[in-house]
Write a protein that holds these residues in place. Structure first.
Motif, PDB file in Angstrom:
ATOM      1  N   TRP A   1      14.331  -6.591  -5.931  1.00  0.00           N
ATOM      2  CA  TRP A   1      13.243  -6.166  -6.822  1.00  0.00           C
ATOM      3  C   TRP A   1      13.068  -4.663  -6.665  1.00  0.00           C
ATOM      4  N   ASN A   2      12.713  -3.975  -7.747  1.00  0.00           N
ATOM      5  CA  ASN A   2      12.364  -2.563  -7.644  1.00  0.00           C
ATOM      6  C   ASN A   2      11.488  -2.166  -8.817  1.00  0.00           C
ATOM      7  N   THR A   3      10.766  -1.066  -8.643  1.00  0.00           N
ATOM      8  CA  THR A   3       9.903  -0.561  -9.697  1.00  0.00           C
ATOM      9  C   THR A   3       9.686   0.925  -9.483  1.00  0.00           C
ATOM     10  N   ALA A   4       9.455   1.654 -10.584  1.00  0.00           N
ATOM     11  CA  ALA A   4       9.122   3.079 -10.519  1.00  0.00           C
ATOM     12  C   ALA A   4       7.634   3.227 -10.228  1.00  0.00           C
ATOM     13  N   VAL A   5       7.279   4.153  -9.327  1.00  0.00           N
ATOM     14  CA  VAL A   5       5.870   4.324  -8.957  1.00  0.00           C
ATOM     15  C   VAL A   5       5.425   5.781  -9.028  1.00  0.00           C
ATOM     16  N   GLY A   6       6.350   6.705  -9.305  1.00  0.00           N
ATOM     17  CA  GLY A   6       5.978   8.118  -9.333  1.00  0.00           C
ATOM     18  C   GLY A   6       4.887   8.445 -10.321  1.00  0.00           C
TER      19      GLY A   6
ATOM     20  N   ALA B   1       0.875  -1.170   0.000  1.00  0.00           N
ATOM     21  CA  ALA B   1       0.000   0.000   0.000  1.00  0.00           C
ATOM     22  C   ALA B   1       0.912   1.220   0.000  1.00  0.00           C
ATOM     23  N   VAL B   2       0.858   2.001  -1.076  1.00  0.00           N
ATOM     24  CA  VAL B   2       1.759   3.123  -1.282  1.00  0.00           C
ATOM     25  C   VAL B   2       0.945   4.404  -1.296  1.00  0.00           C
ATOM     26  N   GLU B   3       1.431   5.430  -0.607  1.00  0.00           N
ATOM     27  CA  GLU B   3       0.804   6.745  -0.669  1.00  0.00           C
ATOM     28  C   GLU B   3       1.859   7.751  -1.096  1.00  0.00           C
ATOM     29  N   LEU B   4       1.544   8.530  -2.156  1.00  0.00           N
ATOM     30  CA  LEU B   4       2.491   9.492  -2.712  1.00  0.00           C
ATOM     31  C   LEU B   4       1.930  10.900  -2.575  1.00  0.00           C
ATOM     32  N   PRO B   5       2.777  11.866  -2.187  1.00  0.00           N
ATOM     33  CA  PRO B   5       2.295  13.243  -2.095  1.00  0.00           C
ATOM     34  C   PRO B   5       2.254  13.958  -3.445  1.00  0.00           C
ATOM     35  N   SER B   6       2.951  13.415  -4.454  1.00  0.00           N
ATOM     36  CA  SER B   6       2.999  14.078  -5.759  1.00  0.00           C
ATOM     37  C   SER B   6       3.345  13.045  -6.834  1.00  0.00           C
ATOM     38  N   ALA B   7       3.421  13.511  -8.075  1.00  0.00           N
ATOM     39  CA  ALA B   7       3.772  12.631  -9.195  1.00  0.00           C
ATOM     40  C   ALA B   7       5.255  12.703  -9.530  1.00  0.00           C
ATOM     41  N   GLU B   8       6.066  13.238  -8.616  1.00  0.00           N
ATOM     42  CA  GLU B   8       7.503  13.276  -8.847  1.00  0.00           C
ATOM     43  C   GLU B   8       8.041  11.840  -8.904  1.00  0.00           C
ATOM     44  N   PRO B   9       9.216  11.641  -9.545  1.00  0.00           N
ATOM     45  CA  PRO B   9       9.777  10.288  -9.630  1.00  0.00           C
ATOM     46  C   PRO B   9       9.906   9.646  -8.256  1.00  0.00           C
ATOM     47  N   ALA B  10       9.505   8.396  -8.177  1.00  0.00           N
ATOM     48  CA  ALA B  10       9.555   7.644  -6.916  1.00  0.00           C
ATOM     49  C   ALA B  10       9.876   6.191  -7.237  1.00  0.00           C
TER      50      ALA B  10
ATOM     51  N   TYR C   1      12.279  -9.751   4.370  1.00  0.00           N
ATOM     52  CA  TYR C   1      12.641  -8.720   3.410  1.00  0.00           C
ATOM     53  C   TYR C   1      12.333  -7.340   3.999  1.00  0.00           C
ATOM     54  N   PHE C   2      13.021  -6.334   3.457  1.00  0.00           N
ATOM     55  CA  PHE C   2      12.785  -4.953   3.842  1.00  0.00           C
ATOM     56  C   PHE C   2      12.458  -4.160   2.586  1.00  0.00           C
ATOM     57  N   ALA C   3      11.379  -3.374   2.672  1.00  0.00           N
ATOM     58  CA  ALA C   3      10.963  -2.564   1.529  1.00  0.00           C
ATOM     59  C   ALA C   3      11.315  -1.106   1.791  1.00  0.00           C
ATOM     60  N   ARG C   4      11.640  -0.384   0.714  1.00  0.00           N
ATOM     61  CA  ARG C   4      11.957   1.041   0.826  1.00  0.00           C
ATOM     62  C   ARG C   4      11.251   1.796  -0.283  1.00  0.00           C
ATOM     63  N   LEU C   5      10.505   2.830   0.094  1.00  0.00           N
ATOM     64  CA  LEU C   5       9.840   3.721  -0.845  1.00  0.00           C
ATOM     65  C   LEU C   5      10.571   5.054  -0.803  1.00  0.00           C
ATOM     66  N   SER C   6      11.078   5.525  -1.947  1.00  0.00           N
ATOM     67  CA  SER C   6      11.874   6.752  -2.009  1.00  0.00           C
ATOM     68  C   SER C   6      11.231   7.728  -2.976  1.00  0.00           C
ATOM     69  N   GLN C   7      11.149   8.978  -2.547  1.00  0.00           N
ATOM     70  CA  GLN C   7      10.713  10.067  -3.420  1.00  0.00           C
ATOM     71  C   GLN C   7      11.432  11.334  -2.965  1.00  0.00           C
ATOM     72  N   GLY C   8      12.233  11.907  -3.838  1.00  0.00           N
ATOM     73  CA  GLY C   8      13.037  13.057  -3.445  1.00  0.00           C
ATOM     74  C   GLY C   8      14.003  12.667  -2.334  1.00  0.00           C
ATOM     75  N   GLN C   9      14.035  13.447  -1.253  1.00  0.00           N
ATOM     76  CA  GLN C   9      14.901  13.170  -0.112  1.00  0.00           C
ATOM     77  C   GLN C   9      14.206  12.332   0.949  1.00  0.00           C
ATOM     78  N   SER C  10      12.971  11.941   0.735  1.00  0.00           N
ATOM     79  CA  SER C  10      12.197  11.222   1.748  1.00  0.00           C
ATOM     80  C   SER C  10      12.177   9.730   1.454  1.00  0.00           C
ATOM     81  N   GLN C  11      12.130   8.953   2.532  1.00  0.00           N
ATOM     82  CA  GLN C  11      12.063   7.500   2.422  1.00  0.00           C
ATOM     83  C   GLN C  11      11.087   6.955   3.461  1.00  0.00           C
ATOM     84  N   ARG C  12      10.470   5.839   3.130  1.00  0.00           N
ATOM     85  CA  ARG C  12       9.658   5.089   4.068  1.00  0.00           C
ATOM     86  C   ARG C  12      10.053   3.624   3.957  1.00  0.00           C
ATOM     87  N   HIS C  13       9.935   2.880   5.081  1.00  0.00           N
ATOM     88  CA  HIS C  13      10.388   1.499   5.128  1.00  0.00           C
ATOM     89  C   HIS C  13       9.286   0.587   5.648  1.00  0.00           C
ATOM     90  N   ALA C  14       9.392  -0.681   5.311  1.00  0.00           N
ATOM     91  CA  ALA C  14       8.471  -1.696   5.820  1.00  0.00           C
ATOM     92  C   ALA C  14       9.229  -3.020   5.897  1.00  0.00           C
TER      93      ALA C  14
END
Length: 823
Positions: free
Chosen positions: A779-784, A757-766, A804-817
């Protein structure tokens, strides 16, 4: 907000808004990705989800209760088990365990002779399954000859005393109560205090754990602050192979375990406010230092915030749980219940160190009480506590009289009003005509609504308890007048508790104290000053057996149910033979005023407030609860409510709860007439109100609105309209800020696949990426391109069962699971 609530026939205690704690043992819980704050000054256990939302939740209560803090506890991380020191027989220690998930506390039964209380925290050695403690000789309670002790847990718990080789540290190390930290990479315990031991540089010591134990001494530069040890806990950072702590100003320090040199690290971001005795631990998943609570360096308040210091690159602070707005701690303050605004106004009081205050605060009595400072104009009264005060509803003001100014023989005798009419609240002195009452403290001021006057009762003039009653009228001209009630009066007293019973036109007086230091000096009699003609008549009330003698308790009238509510005070807690125990009380009682007054002891469920005197509070008729705040031997600023049951017929409609998200607003109002029709309104600030249609209140008088026509970032206002006889009146206005979408991530594994479940604040590359436990990206994929808002993403890869550990990155911000994939 942080709350705890419980249900019971006698009501339920509920605490609001704060997790104020110091000296807590902070633990990272890898199974739940949570921060635990265990024990400490509150002696309660709490958990904070680190993946969000960042809201503290109570863990099961300790059973039996234990005393746990950062200096006397250690953790076995593989079992999430806490070991802590407890005092056993003959002043020798025992090791007890706590399971934070269940609250279960148990003592370890061990053979061998255990040490005297040690001078450093216990350290758990996971390799050898043993607990080590330093300090406390066999017959040496003064720690001039400290020893090292080991409790081997396998095969059966057994105590033994070690005799390490090498030069032992000086006794000063034991007397300093140093932090002791396991260095797992080098298999040793590091004592973090720096000392001079003869000529030469500062030294630190370590104790090896394998083979023959050996003392090691290292030259160190000491903490840059010049202190021999940190005022806050020291914790081990496995990823960086170093120790971390913070100074009293929250400046970060790290210690190299190769060179034993301390370094102060510059930190970015907002800096936490100064503190001592905070909780601290490393979050290994995000490689950051977590810090919660602590006391201010002055010792007059306890923090309620939680912070994270990112350790990769330049250390940067982030605030996870903000500090709650609240007054500095206090006791002996005056208050007044401003029913028209639904709040408690509090003035003055004393702090933990005996300092006097003259600031003003307001406690909003909505469903979630909240503090705010009251900005006033005009010179305020001089600082004081133990003053008398009452709310003047006719003139919309708080009235304050007398009090203690630091001179026990010359209390104040002045009169003041804080007026809330005409804009900014304004202080002004009042100089009534006529003879004035003797200056006093520990008296009571009550408002007689039937005659628009105040009554000043009893008190202490610096030499004697008083037994007089004075009338104060503010209209047309302020004037004092001594009253001469008929009947046999109560004995002179101070620190009594009073309430005006408007339904029966009388003032009720309970308890109080005299200078007699025996139990006779703590009173528990009930008196009524009945009006009707002249100056009234005193009559002692025959009641059923009730509370023990006490003074300075909180007594409030519950007019909706015809009863008095009593909490706490200072007085008799227990009498056995010739032994009487006097202490701060936290019991709760009701006195039914119909017929023969009948006392009933309440047994509310759940956690209870600490015993206290000098508290402030009000009976909140809208929510049928007793509100309690401040008071106690050292002062406090916590907020509790004793929820008493059904909602009485309300005179106002008030907002009871709200839920605000980026895609909806849910509001609930309480206090409407059951099945009543109301109109809902909405607007943007300064725009015209727009009707959202009509709703019907439910059978309990609640009105609910769900509004999905909202935009992230918008500010909206809502209110209710009630029409009676063709006239519409508005209630329960509230403003909400619609949050913007934030970067957020959660993961779920099922049937051999992983979804997010991903929540993005904008359409910037993520980018969304998945890593195995060794840190390899699998594994990785673009979601922006998915755009702002919530989305569901499934990993299109075949993955073997593992962590496993997941990382969501957008700009300088990251979230982990964290994900456990099982087939």
């Amino acid at each position: 907000p942080l709350t705890r609530a419980f249900e019971a026939a006698d009501g339920a205690w509920r605490e609001f808004n704060l997790l104020q704690v110091s000296r807590a043992l902070c633990v990272y819980d890898p199974a739940g990705d949570r921060l635990f704050a265990l024990g400490g000054s509150r002696q309660e256990d709490w958990a904070l989800p680190l993946a969000g939302p960042h809201t503290w939740h109570a863990l099961p209560a300790q059973a039996p209760r234990a005393y746990i803090n950062a200096r006397w506890s250690t953790l076995e991380s593989s079992q999430a088990r806490v070991y802590f020191l407890a005092m056993g027989q003959s002043d020798r220690i025992e090791i007890h365990t706590l399971d934070p998930a269940t609250g279960t506390v148990a003592a370890i039964t061990a053979t061998g002779e255990s040490p005297w209380q040690p001078a450093a925290p216990p350290v758990f050695d996971p390799v050898n399954q043993r607990i080590l403690v330093y300090g406390g000789g066999i017959t040496d309670p003064y720690l001039t000859d400290p020893h090292v002790w080991a409790l081997d847990l396998l095969p059966t718990p057994t105590w033994s005393q070690w005799a390490p080789s090498g030069t032992p540290p000086p006794p000063m190390l034991a007397q300093a109560f140093s932090f002791a930290i396991l260095d797992p990479a080098r298999r040793r315990i590091v004592f973090t205090t720096s000392l001079y031991d003869g000529p030469g540089p500062l030294s630190m010591w370590a104790l090896t754990l394998d083979g023959t134990p050996q003392w090691l001494r290292f030259a160190t530069n000491g903490l840059p602050s010049g202190q021999s040890q940190s005022p806050n806990p020291v914790t081990y950072d496995a990823a960086g192979d170093r120790l971390w702590t913070i100074g009293s100003q929250c400046e970060p320090y790290d210690l190299s375990l190769d060179t034993f040199q301390w370094s102060q690290e510059p930190a970015g971001g907002p800096i936490p406010s100064p503190r001592l005795d905070a909780g601290a631990v490393i979050d290994p998943l995000r490689h950051r230092l977590l810090v919660c609570g602590g006391v201010t360096p002055s010792g007059d308040d306890t923090h309620s915030d939680t912070w994270a210091l990112a350790l990769d690159g330049t250390p940067t602070w982030a605030n996870l749980v903000p500090e709650a707005t609240r007054p500095p701690i206090r006791g002996g303050a005056g208050d007044g219940h401003d029913t028209s605004r639904g709040r408690l106004v509090v003035f003055g009081g004393s702090d933990e160190l005996g300092g006097l205050r003259n600031d003003t605060w307001a406690l909003d009595l909505s469903a979630d009480p909240a503090w705010s400072p009251v900005a006033t104009q005009g010179a305020p009264p001089p600082s004081r506590y133990w003053h008398a005060s009452a709310w003047d509803p006719k003139r919309d003001q708080l009235v304050v009289y007398g009090g203690y100014d630091g001179d026990p023989y010359h209390p104040w005798g002045d009169l003041w009003a804080l007026s809330f009419t005409g804009g900014t609240p304004t202080w002004s002195p009042i100089a009534p005509a006529g003879p004035a009452p003797p200056a006093r403290m520990l008296s009571q001021l009550v408002y007689d609504s039937a005659r628009d006057r105040f009554l000043l009762l009893f008190g202490y003039d610096g030499f004697h308890e008083l037994g007089d009653v004075w009338e104060l009228r503010l209209s047309p001209t302020p004037a004092w007048r001594p009253l001469a009630p008929g009947g046999v009066p109560p004995s002179a007293r101070a620190a009594e508790m009073c309430a005006y019973d408007h339904a029966r036109d009388r003032v009720l007086v309970f308890g109080g104290g005299t200078s007699d230091m025996s139990t006779v000096g703590y009173l528990n009699d009930v008196w009524a000053l009945r009006f009707g003609s002249g100056d009234g008549t005193w009559q002692q009330q025959s009641t059923t057996p009730g509370p023990t003698g006490r003074n300075l308790g909180l007594l409030r009238l519950d007019g909706a149910h015809g009863r008095l509510l009593l909490f706490g005070g200072y007085g008799v807690s227990h009498v056995e033979g010739n032994v009487t125990e006097i202490e701060y009380l936290n019991d709760a009682w009701t006195l039914d005023l119909a017929g023969t007054p009948t006392w009933r002891s309440l047994s509310p469920s759940g956690f209870q407030p600490a015993g206290r005197d000098r508290a402030n509070g009000a009976y909140d008729v809208l929510h049928d609860r007793l509100v309690l705040t401040c008071g106690g031997i050292s002062g406090s600023n916590d907020v509790w409510t004793l929820e008493l049951g059904g909602l009485p017929t309300a005179t106002l409609i008030d907002l009871a709860s709200r839920e605000v998200a980026a895609d909806h607003v849910r509001l609930m109002w309480a206090g409407a007439t059951p099945r009543q029709a109301v109109t809902l309104y909405r607007r943007e600030p300064e725009a015209a109100w727009r009707s959202l249609g009509t709703r019907i209140a439910d059978g309990a008088g609640y009105v609910t609105l769900e509004d999905h026509d909202v935009k992230p970032g918008a500010t909206l206002e809502y209110r209710l309209g009630v029409t009676t006889d063709g006239v519409e009146t508005f209630f329960g206005a509230t403003r909400v800020q619609i949050p913007r979408w934030e970067l957020a991530l959660s993961a779920r594994a099922a049937g051999g696949s992983v979804s997010f479940a991903v929540e993005l604040p904008s359409a910037e590359p993520a980018t969304l990426a998945l890593f195995d436990i060794a840190g390899r990206r699998v594994w990785n994929t673009a979601v922006g391109h998915l755009g702002a808002g919530p989305h569901q993403v499934t990993a299109d890869a075949t993955l073997p069962p593992a962590i496993y550990f997941a990382r969501l990155s957008q700009g300088q911000s990251q979230r982990h699971a964290r994900i456990a994939l099982i087939r």
